[in-house]
Design a protein around this motif. Structure first.
Motif, PDB file in Angstrom:
ATOM      1  N   CYS A   1       2.528  -3.768  49.103  1.00 41.14           N
ATOM      2  CA  CYS A   1       3.430  -2.631  49.365  1.00 41.14           C
ATOM      3  C   CYS A   1       3.503  -1.693  48.167  1.00 41.14           C
ATOM      4  O   CYS A   1       4.553  -1.147  47.863  1.00 41.14           O
ATOM      5  CB  CYS A   1       4.821  -3.137  49.726  1.00 41.14           C
ATOM      6  SG  CYS A   1       4.826  -4.183  51.169  1.00 41.14           S
ATOM      7  N   ARG A   2       2.389  -1.547  47.450  1.00 37.50           N
ATOM      8  CA  ARG A   2       2.447  -0.781  46.212  1.00 37.50           C
ATOM      9  C   ARG A   2       2.731   0.700  46.443  1.00 37.50           C
ATOM     10  O   ARG A   2       3.199   1.375  45.548  1.00 37.50           O
ATOM     11  CB  ARG A   2       1.177  -0.981  45.383  1.00 37.50           C
ATOM     12  CG  ARG A   2      -0.055  -0.348  45.935  1.00 37.50           C
ATOM     13  CD  ARG A   2      -1.277  -0.756  45.138  1.00 37.50           C
ATOM     14  NE  ARG A   2      -2.366   0.176  45.385  1.00 37.50           N
ATOM     15  CZ  ARG A   2      -3.054   0.238  46.495  1.00 37.50           C
ATOM     16  NH1 ARG A   2      -2.760  -0.583  47.501  1.00 37.50           N
ATOM     17  NH2 ARG A   2      -4.026   1.120  46.635  1.00 37.50           N
ATOM     18  N   GLN A   3       2.433   1.177  47.628  1.00 34.61           N
ATOM     19  CA  GLN A   3       2.709   2.592  47.909  1.00 34.61           C
ATOM     20  C   GLN A   3       4.135   2.794  48.410  1.00 34.61           C
ATOM     21  O   GLN A   3       4.593   3.914  48.552  1.00 34.61           O
ATOM     22  CB  GLN A   3       1.746   3.130  48.982  1.00 34.61           C
ATOM     23  CG  GLN A   3       0.284   2.977  48.652  1.00 34.61           C
ATOM     24  CD  GLN A   3      -0.148   3.864  47.499  1.00 34.61           C
ATOM     25  OE1 GLN A   3       0.577   4.770  47.109  1.00 34.61           O
ATOM     26  NE2 GLN A   3      -1.320   3.611  46.939  1.00 34.61           N
TER      27      GLN A   3
ATOM     28  N   CYS B   1      -6.111  -5.204  46.699  1.00 34.59           N
ATOM     29  CA  CYS B   1      -5.821  -4.005  45.910  1.00 34.59           C
ATOM     30  C   CYS B   1      -4.951  -4.342  44.706  1.00 34.59           C
ATOM     31  O   CYS B   1      -4.294  -5.369  44.664  1.00 34.59           O
ATOM     32  CB  CYS B   1      -5.077  -3.005  46.781  1.00 34.59           C
ATOM     33  SG  CYS B   1      -3.772  -3.826  47.705  1.00 34.59           S
TER      34      CYS B   1
ATOM     35  N   TYR C   1      -2.420  -2.381  41.407  1.00 31.37           N
ATOM     36  CA  TYR C   1      -1.678  -1.170  41.046  1.00 31.37           C
ATOM     37  C   TYR C   1      -2.549  -0.282  40.167  1.00 31.37           C
ATOM     38  O   TYR C   1      -3.124  -0.748  39.179  1.00 31.37           O
ATOM     39  CB  TYR C   1      -0.400  -1.536  40.283  1.00 31.37           C
ATOM     40  CG  TYR C   1       0.772  -1.855  41.179  1.00 31.37           C
ATOM     41  CD1 TYR C   1       0.676  -2.851  42.142  1.00 31.37           C
ATOM     42  CD2 TYR C   1       1.958  -1.154  41.069  1.00 31.37           C
ATOM     43  CE1 TYR C   1       1.740  -3.138  42.977  1.00 31.37           C
ATOM     44  CE2 TYR C   1       3.044  -1.438  41.895  1.00 31.37           C
ATOM     45  CZ  TYR C   1       2.917  -2.432  42.848  1.00 31.37           C
ATOM     46  OH  TYR C   1       3.977  -2.714  43.679  1.00 31.37           O
TER      47      TYR C   1
ATOM     48  N   ASP D   1       0.520   4.071  40.217  1.00 36.81           N
ATOM     49  CA  ASP D   1       1.444   3.183  40.957  1.00 36.81           C
ATOM     50  C   ASP D   1       2.400   2.482  39.992  1.00 36.81           C
ATOM     51  O   ASP D   1       3.590   2.351  40.252  1.00 36.81           O
ATOM     52  CB  ASP D   1       0.676   2.094  41.725  1.00 36.81           C
ATOM     53  CG  ASP D   1      -0.235   2.663  42.783  1.00 36.81           C
ATOM     54  OD1 ASP D   1       0.076   3.738  43.320  1.00 36.81           O
ATOM     55  OD2 ASP D   1      -1.272   2.018  43.069  1.00 36.81           O
TER      56      ASP D   1
ATOM     57  N   ARG E   1       4.973   4.750  38.549  1.00 34.28           N
ATOM     58  CA  ARG E   1       5.950   5.075  39.586  1.00 34.28           C
ATOM     59  C   ARG E   1       6.965   3.933  39.734  1.00 34.28           C
ATOM     60  O   ARG E   1       8.160   4.153  39.842  1.00 34.28           O
ATOM     61  CB  ARG E   1       5.193   5.296  40.898  1.00 34.28           C
ATOM     62  CG  ARG E   1       6.004   5.957  41.973  1.00 34.28           C
ATOM     63  CD  ARG E   1       5.079   6.459  43.083  1.00 34.28           C
ATOM     64  NE  ARG E   1       5.858   6.575  44.291  1.00 34.28           N
ATOM     65  CZ  ARG E   1       5.997   5.614  45.178  1.00 34.28           C
ATOM     66  NH1 ARG E   1       5.366   4.468  45.020  1.00 34.28           N
ATOM     67  NH2 ARG E   1       6.744   5.792  46.245  1.00 34.28           N
ATOM     68  N   SER E   2       6.452   2.692  39.688  1.00 32.09           N
ATOM     69  CA  SER E   2       7.352   1.552  39.922  1.00 32.09           C
ATOM     70  C   SER E   2       8.208   1.222  38.699  1.00 32.09           C
ATOM     71  O   SER E   2       9.234   0.547  38.830  1.00 32.09           O
ATOM     72  CB  SER E   2       6.560   0.314  40.346  1.00 32.09           C
ATOM     73  OG  SER E   2       5.854  -0.195  39.246  1.00 32.09           O
TER      74      SER E   2
END
Lengths: 422, 455
Positions: free
Chosen positions: B292-294, B336, B338, B342, B345-346
């Protein structure tokens, strides 16, 4: 001019009762409502056990010149203290359980810079408790939760009427809580002590033991709770039944546990609490008397990772020492927020005097230590004449504002300036 | 004073700067568009320039956390502050503050140097149960919560137990189910126009959340006790719910010998500071984060005892580097990883958004000049480079330089939300139950704390 201050906080004991309403007339406390004798000793400077007598306030720093006292300004007293600490190879900063948190922080800095040992006044009581926690775990709640929930209360080696008089009214016995709306009627009480105390008047079960018999009682309780055969101690089975039937319990232990084999006893009580927690919640709670003892251990734990006495003479990390200091090694003592000579035996006092160990005392009142000290530095009363932070016995901090003014320095200021001088 | 960070490779997901070489101008502690004159220039050529990180969940100051130090479970405040700064953080957020413990929490936070701090006001719904049952009272409850938030110096609202339950039989009639509570909370949050954090539990994941977007799921990791919980969490994140990861490493073998460490804060269940997460929860938490990285999923660690700040680089490497995952977990866990975008962002944009700090987590003009600068040998090797910060600026002041703390006394503040709400009868009732008088529960007189209103 008259002023009324409501909800003042009492630095009389670790209850830190915050319902004290004070009348101030011409910058002097004229009246204080809701205080106990301990509070009167702070707000009205009455002697604790003789409320009609006044405690003598110290007004001027003084130093001993030969056999004579000489009144000096603060700067001169600090200079003399700095000389004493500079010369010392094994200094100790003792007490601090009756000092505010800012003074405790300043004392910790001073201990670091002078490579001294910082000895809490009630180390013999608290060190075994923390070691017991490490072995058996922590079961903690705030006093509000205890008041609301606890239906079973045990006092072990503790007499709250002497150590923190309003505890029984505000939190543990008579107080009405959320789930204990009928106060005393909702609680089952027991007390264990080597003397018959005032608690015997209202607890359901009072077990009076011979000195040294307490560990056997704890082991007996553990045996009774696990189906084993307990030794024949009067009241043991009733106490075991009382503990077992609790829906929420608390064991308050007091300084009495430190007069015997403290570690063995507290290990046993820690194990007993852990065992009881398999059934219902049980809290294991030290009944601290000095108003900011909890703050001191909290500070040590936070800053050094150990609540034991830090010894910066040993190493700069301040390794925590559980055993009380060996006074025979000490060559200078700074006493803050405690009366060291009240607790020392006459033999120990004589030995310190014989070795001419210089004692520096910071105190708002004259006491045994100030009588023997080489340097006496009067300080403002924390939480009355100078603002401070103090931790209630359950670890919740309160800000104690200044109520009246004074020309005296606060102990935190004295300690900070002393550190700067060194 | 004017400052320019010259020629850095700037990464800022919320500004869509993904490695742009540009100058960054700073004046009076804020990023500005341009300066014609500068007093100081920092040569950042070849270095990665990013917004400083914000820790969304740092349970270091809650009531009782200090006891963890008995077992070496928490470093000293100084070590904590320095560890965070050396990783590029300038702000940490304590998730657990209550009315009686507010003074305690703020004092603990004030002891942590270098870091700005804030805390979530944890609401005990049992304190409001009677009022929650009647819809007509909800606006009063909302007003009471708004008052408490400011009164306690909190920044956000949080609920650890989204239900009302009692152990005492006599109080069973006051029970409110989780589903009912979620509806009630949704209504109150609508009145407050605010968001709330809910501590993730398997029960909560199963119940689902109202679709109003007003809920943040905090610390997902320990709640992932079975594949169903993982599946539910997936669905919630896919539906756009905001959350934080609650990553944690697998429990060490010695975990079984840990003694109990319980703090009763008048909740239904006492808090166990040692915790005992499901052995598979760490793997599931990482899988979820990778898949759920996006999504609206911010970085967080479950707790600092199991995942001390010093272990963050390992957690980052699991998120960003499949070699690292293969080495530790024996498999990829997800195809996938990060990207730098990503990860930033997190750890920057999303925590700032969740905390409601609009001038943090980005480097656009107007942002506070909290900037972390890292070496960047190659873009493909970035996870290792971001494990230590080469330079950290806090409001334009240098805190870390050449990988070392250079300013131990940089100013710090505690951020709180000003609501302007006044006490009402619900608050009076709350005070009546407390052993403290209202004036002594106020956090603001403490002179040790530098308060700052959240923008």
């Amino acid at each position: 001019m008259e002023a009324r201050i409501e909800s003042a906080i009492c630095p009389g004991c670790a209850c830190l009762c915050d319902d004290i309403d004070i009348t101030v007339v011409d910058d002097r406390i004229y009246q204080a409502a809701n205080i106990c004798l301990w509070g009167a000793s702070k707000f009205l400077a009455h002697k604790r056990f003789h409320p009609k007598k006044e405690r003598r306030r110290l007004q001027q720093p003084r130093i001993k010149q030969g056999c004579l006292w000489q009144t000096v300004p603060y700067e001169a007293a600090l200079k003399r203290t700095a000389e004493i600490l500079t010369r010392a190879s094994r200094p100790v900063i003792y007490g601090l359980t009756n000092s505010g948190s800012w003074a405790q922080e300043a004392a910790l800095d001073l201990a670091r810079s002078t490579r001294a040992r910082l000895e809490p006044a009630d180390l013999a009581f608290k060190a075994p408790y923390y070691r017991s926690l490490m072995k058996h775990g922590l079961f903690w709640a705030s006093l509000d939760v205890i008041r609301d929930e606890a239906d079973t209360v045990v006092f072990w080696g503790a007499n709250p009427l002497h150590s923190c008089p309003r505890h029984v009214v505000r939190y543990s016995v008579f107080a009405r809580g959320k789930f204990t709306e009928r106060g005393l009627e909702e609680r089952r009480l027991a007390a264990v002590d080597v003397y018959r105390t005032e608690l015997a008047e209202f607890v359901k079960l009072f077990i009076r033991l011979e000195p040294g018999q307490e560990p056997a009682l704890v082991q007996g309780l553990l045996a009774a709770l696990t189906g084993g055969k307990p030794p024949a101690i009067r009241g043991l089975r009733r106490l075991a039944a009382l503990l077992e039937e609790a829906s929420y319990g608390v064991i308050f232990f007091g300084r009495g546990v430190s007069y015997g084999p403290a570690q063995e006893l507290l290990d046993g009580l820690g194990e007993l609490t852990a065992r009881l927690n398999r059934g219902s919640p049980f809290i294991f709670f030290p009944l601290t008397a000095d108003f900011n003892s909890t703050g001191l251990y909290h500070l040590l734990l936070r800053e050094l990772g150990s609540p034991l006495a830090p010894d910066f003479g040993h190493d700069l990390a301040g390794t925590g020492q559980a055993e009380p200091v060996a006074w025979s090694e000490v060559d200078a003592v700074v006493v803050v927020g405690a009366d060291l000579f009240w607790f020392l035996s006459q033999e120990e006092i004589d030995r310190l005097k014989k070795r001419q160990v210089p004692v520096v005392a910071l105190s708002p009142f004259a006491n045994r230590t100030t009588g023997h000290a080489e340097v006496v530095i009067p300080v403002a009363l924390a939480g009355v004449e100078t603002p401070e932070i103090a931790y209630r016995m359950d670890g919740l901090p309160l800000f104690l504002p200044k109520i009246v003014s004074t020309h005296l320095w606060s102990d935190s200021r004295v300690l900070r300036e002393l550190t700067a001088l060194l | 004073m004017g400052l320019v960070i010259q020629g850095g490779i700037v990464f800022d997901p919320s500004s869509n700067w993904d490695g742009e070489v540009r100058d960054l101008f700073i004046a009076h502690g804020r990023v500005v568009d341009h300066l014609t004159e500068v007093d100081e220039a920092i040569d950042a050529r070849g270095l990665a320039v990013t917004p400083a990180a914000l820790e969304l969940r740092s349970p270091v100051a809650g009531y009782g956390q200090n006891f963890l130090r008995l077992w070496g479970g928490l470093p000293s405040p100084r070590e904590l502050g320095e560890s965070y700064a050396l990783l590029g953080y300038t702000h940490i957020h304590e998730p657990d503050l209550t009315l009686p413990t507010a003074n305690y929490v703020h004092r603990e936070l004030a002891a942590i140097p270098l870091m700005d701090t804030s805390a979530s006001l944890t609401l005990n719904l049992r304190d409001f149960d009677i009022f929650l049952k009647n819809k007509e009272n909800l606006s009063e409850v909302a007003a009471a919560w708004a008052y408490l938030l400011e009164h306690c110096g909190g920044l956000t609202l949080r609920v650890a137990e989204p239900f009302v339950r009692y152990r005492q039989e006599f109080y069973q009639h006051r029970t409110i189910s989780l589903e009912a509570v979620l509806d009630i909370l949704d209504n109150i949050l609508h009145i407050l126009d605010s968001k709330i954090s809910l501590e993730a539990t398997p029960e909560l994941l199963t119940a689902g959340l109202p679709s109003s977007g007003r809920f943040h799921l905090a610390c997902l990791g320990p709640a992932l006790v079975n594949p169903e919980a993982l599946e539910k969490a997936h669905r919630l994140l896919a539906a756009g719910v905001s959350a934080d990861m609650g990553l944690l490493p697998p429990a060490p073998r010695s975990q079984g010998s840990l003694v109990p460490l319980t703090i009763d804060q008048d909740r239904f269940a006492p808090c166990d500071l040692h915790g005992s997460p499901d052995p598979e929860a760490p793997r599931r938490a990482l899988e979820l984060a990778l898949h759920c990285r996006q999504a609206n999923l911010a970085f967080s660690a479950a707790d600092l005892r199991q995942t001390p700040v010093s272990s963050f680089p390992q957690l980052f490497s699991w998120l960003c580097d499949h070699h690292s995952r293969r080495r530790f977990w024996g498999e990829d866990l997800a195809p996938c990883s990060y990207s730098l975008h990503d990860w930033l962002r997190s750890t920057r944009s999303l925590p700032a958004q969740h905390l409601g700090l609009p001038d943090r987590g980005h480097l656009r003009p107007g942002a506070r000049a909290d900037v972390s600068i890292y070496d960047l040998p190659t873009l493909s090797w970035w996870p290792q480079s971001f494990n230590r910060c080469r330079m950290l600026l806090k409001a334009g002041e240098r805190v870390v330089d050449n990988y070392e703390i250079v300013n131990h006394t940089v100013s710090k503040a505690t951020f709180y939300r000003r609501t302007g709400a006044l006490p009402n009868h619900i608050i009076d009732g709350l005070y009546a139950k407390s052993s403290f008088r209202p004036g002594n529960l106020r956090v603001h007189p403490n002179p040790e704390i530098h308060w700052q209103k959240a923008p």
